[in-house]
Design a protein around this motif. Structure first.
Motif, PDB file in Angstrom:
ATOM      1  N   UNK A   1      -1.464  -7.247  11.031  1.00 48.83           N
ATOM      2  CA  UNK A   1      -0.110  -7.767  11.118  1.00 48.83           C
ATOM      3  C   UNK A   1       0.598  -7.190   9.717  1.00 48.83           C
ATOM      4  N   UNK A   2       1.789  -6.816  10.044  1.00 50.03           N
ATOM      5  CA  UNK A   2       2.894  -6.514   8.902  1.00 50.03           C
ATOM      6  C   UNK A   2       3.897  -7.372   8.995  1.00 50.03           C
ATOM      7  N   UNK A   3       4.548  -7.960   7.749  1.00 52.42           N
ATOM      8  CA  UNK A   3       5.412  -8.924   8.048  1.00 52.42           C
ATOM      9  C   UNK A   3       6.552  -8.685   6.601  1.00 52.42           C
ATOM     10  N   UNK A   4       7.611  -8.977   7.050  1.00 53.04           N
ATOM     11  CA  UNK A   4       8.657  -8.747   5.922  1.00 53.04           C
ATOM     12  C   UNK A   4       8.573 -10.183   5.040  1.00 53.04           C
ATOM     13  N   UNK A   5       8.325 -11.330   5.644  1.00 51.45           N
ATOM     14  CA  UNK A   5       8.112 -12.681   4.661  1.00 51.45           C
ATOM     15  C   UNK A   5       6.818 -12.939   5.102  1.00 51.45           C
ATOM     16  N   UNK A   6       6.036 -13.158   4.161  1.00 47.49           N
ATOM     17  CA  UNK A   6       4.775 -13.728   4.167  1.00 47.49           C
ATOM     18  C   UNK A   6       4.858 -15.203   3.792  1.00 47.49           C
ATOM     19  N   UNK A   7       5.919 -15.793   3.173  1.00 50.82           N
ATOM     20  CA  UNK A   7       5.595 -17.179   3.062  1.00 50.82           C
ATOM     21  C   UNK A   7       5.764 -18.142   4.248  1.00 50.82           C
ATOM     22  N   UNK A   8       6.212 -17.612   5.295  1.00 49.06           N
ATOM     23  CA  UNK A   8       6.192 -18.317   6.399  1.00 49.06           C
ATOM     24  C   UNK A   8       5.233 -18.649   7.190  1.00 49.06           C
ATOM     25  N   UNK A   9       4.775 -19.815   7.747  1.00 50.12           N
ATOM     26  CA  UNK A   9       3.801 -19.937   8.832  1.00 50.12           C
ATOM     27  C   UNK A   9       3.840 -18.922   9.781  1.00 50.12           C
ATOM     28  N   UNK A  10       2.603 -18.603  10.307  1.00 57.52           N
ATOM     29  CA  UNK A  10       2.549 -17.622  11.378  1.00 57.52           C
ATOM     30  C   UNK A  10       3.484 -17.724  12.661  1.00 57.52           C
ATOM     31  N   UNK A  11       3.410 -19.025  13.070  1.00 61.61           N
ATOM     32  CA  UNK A  11       4.461 -19.447  14.251  1.00 61.61           C
ATOM     33  C   UNK A  11       5.799 -19.443  13.961  1.00 61.61           C
ATOM     34  N   UNK A  12       6.272 -19.157  12.774  1.00 65.57           N
ATOM     35  CA  UNK A  12       7.734 -18.794  12.251  1.00 65.57           C
ATOM     36  C   UNK A  12       7.793 -17.298  12.151  1.00 65.57           C
ATOM     37  N   UNK A  13       6.716 -16.577  11.707  1.00 65.31           N
ATOM     38  CA  UNK A  13       7.007 -15.398  11.281  1.00 65.31           C
ATOM     39  C   UNK A  13       7.147 -14.282  12.420  1.00 65.31           C
ATOM     40  N   UNK A  14       8.133 -13.393  12.258  1.00 61.90           N
ATOM     41  CA  UNK A  14       8.085 -12.320  13.161  1.00 61.90           C
ATOM     42  C   UNK A  14       7.453 -11.048  12.678  1.00 61.90           C
ATOM     43  N   UNK A  15       5.999 -10.932  12.760  1.00 59.83           N
ATOM     44  CA  UNK A  15       5.428 -10.114  12.326  1.00 59.83           C
ATOM     45  C   UNK A  15       5.056  -8.991  13.455  1.00 59.83           C
ATOM     46  N   UNK A  16       4.933  -7.383  12.907  1.00 59.58           N
ATOM     47  CA  UNK A  16       4.452  -6.752  13.796  1.00 59.58           C
ATOM     48  C   UNK A  16       3.017  -6.396  13.769  1.00 59.58           C
ATOM     49  N   UNK A  17       2.220  -6.324  14.828  1.00 61.65           N
ATOM     50  CA  UNK A  17       0.719  -6.435  14.981  1.00 61.65           C
ATOM     51  C   UNK A  17       0.406  -5.236  15.756  1.00 61.65           C
ATOM     52  N   UNK A  18      -0.851  -4.658  15.260  1.00 59.53           N
ATOM     53  CA  UNK A  18      -1.533  -3.600  15.924  1.00 59.53           C
ATOM     54  C   UNK A  18      -2.947  -4.036  15.845  1.00 59.53           C
ATOM     55  N   UNK A  19      -3.651  -3.394  16.913  1.00 60.41           N
ATOM     56  CA  UNK A  19      -5.133  -3.437  16.715  1.00 60.41           C
ATOM     57  C   UNK A  19      -5.936  -2.150  17.171  1.00 60.41           C
ATOM     58  N   UNK A  20      -6.999  -1.963  16.977  1.00 62.00           N
ATOM     59  CA  UNK A  20      -7.809  -0.836  17.063  1.00 62.00           C
ATOM     60  C   UNK A  20      -9.220  -1.008  16.574  1.00 62.00           C
ATOM     61  N   UNK A  21     -10.222  -0.258  17.208  1.00 61.16           N
ATOM     62  CA  UNK A  21     -11.541  -0.272  16.788  1.00 61.16           C
ATOM     63  C   UNK A  21     -12.012  -0.042  15.479  1.00 61.16           C
ATOM     64  N   UNK A  22     -11.025   0.985  14.808  1.00 60.05           N
ATOM     65  CA  UNK A  22     -11.097   1.428  13.632  1.00 60.05           C
ATOM     66  C   UNK A  22      -9.946   0.858  12.854  1.00 60.05           C
ATOM     67  N   UNK A  23     -10.482   0.388  11.521  1.00 57.75           N
ATOM     68  CA  UNK A  23      -9.306  -0.180  10.685  1.00 57.75           C
ATOM     69  C   UNK A  23      -8.269   0.421  10.280  1.00 57.75           C
ATOM     70  N   UNK A  24      -8.730   1.617   9.746  1.00 53.14           N
ATOM     71  CA  UNK A  24      -7.480   2.441   9.310  1.00 53.14           C
ATOM     72  C   UNK A  24      -6.390   2.879  10.440  1.00 53.14           C
ATOM     73  N   UNK A  25      -7.030   3.061  11.657  1.00 53.70           N
ATOM     74  CA  UNK A  25      -6.146   3.378  12.620  1.00 53.70           C
ATOM     75  C   UNK A  25      -5.507   1.949  13.049  1.00 53.70           C
ATOM     76  N   UNK A  26      -5.942   0.792  12.995  1.00 52.27           N
ATOM     77  CA  UNK A  26      -5.070  -0.212  13.213  1.00 52.27           C
ATOM     78  C   UNK A  26      -3.916  -0.424  12.215  1.00 52.27           C
TER      79      UNK A  26
END
Length: 155
Positions: free
Chosen positions: A90-115
């Motif tokens: 998950x990438x975010x512009x504001x890391x000080x907010x709780x997860x439920x308030x933050x608008x982050x961009x998430x990605x997933x993959x079996x390989x960490x670099x590709x995620x």
């Protein structure tokens, strides 16, 4: 280098990342060519050289993290988690907010670099400028049955 919206196609890069089993130099070069606007950075040659060194040494995760740092200076890595055989990033512009308030961009993959690279491409896709003309256009609605008529009184 041409503008992001004209030259780059992050949707096809995201598809290629999703289908890949693991990171490779050609895949990383494709991400750089199609989704990275600041690479190579003239103002930050050391960071660009660092990415090149990571690619040359096949350190894919380090290269992905360095690309995120170079390409997305206003974004931060919020979370990396491994669950059920997949890496979640998950990438975010504001890391000080709780997860439920933050608008982050998430990605997933079996390989960490590709995620990590998939999250980078998704942020670039979201942040891509829309292609709009600077002057709005107006549709010309000319009807072929209309004819000009002279209304002058010559009498």
């Amino acid at each position: 280098m041409s503008a992001f919206s004209e030259h780059h196609e992050p949707a096809t890069v995201a598809d290629r990342l999703g289908e890949a089993a693991g990171a490779s130099e050609s895949l990383l070069r494709d991400v750089i060519d199609k989704a990275c606007r600041r690479f190579p950075s003239l103002g930050q040659r050391e960071k660009s050289a660092q990415v090149e060194r990571f690619i040359a040494s096949r350190a894919w995760t380090d290269a992905a993290l360095a690309l995120i740092e170079l390409e997305l200076p206003l974004w931060q890595l919020r979370r990396i988690a491994y669950d059920g055989g997949e890496w979640y990033c998950a990438l975010s512009r504001t890391c000080g907010l709780p997860d439920w308030l933050d608008q982050s961009v998430e990605a997933r993959h079996t390989d960490l670099a590709l995620a990590l690279l998939a999250a980078l491409v998704e942020v670039q896709r979201i942040a891509a400028p829309e292609s709009r003309p600077s002057v709005p256009t107006v549709a010309c609605d000319a009807r072929p049955l209309d004819e000009p008529l002279c209304c002058d009184n010559f009498g």
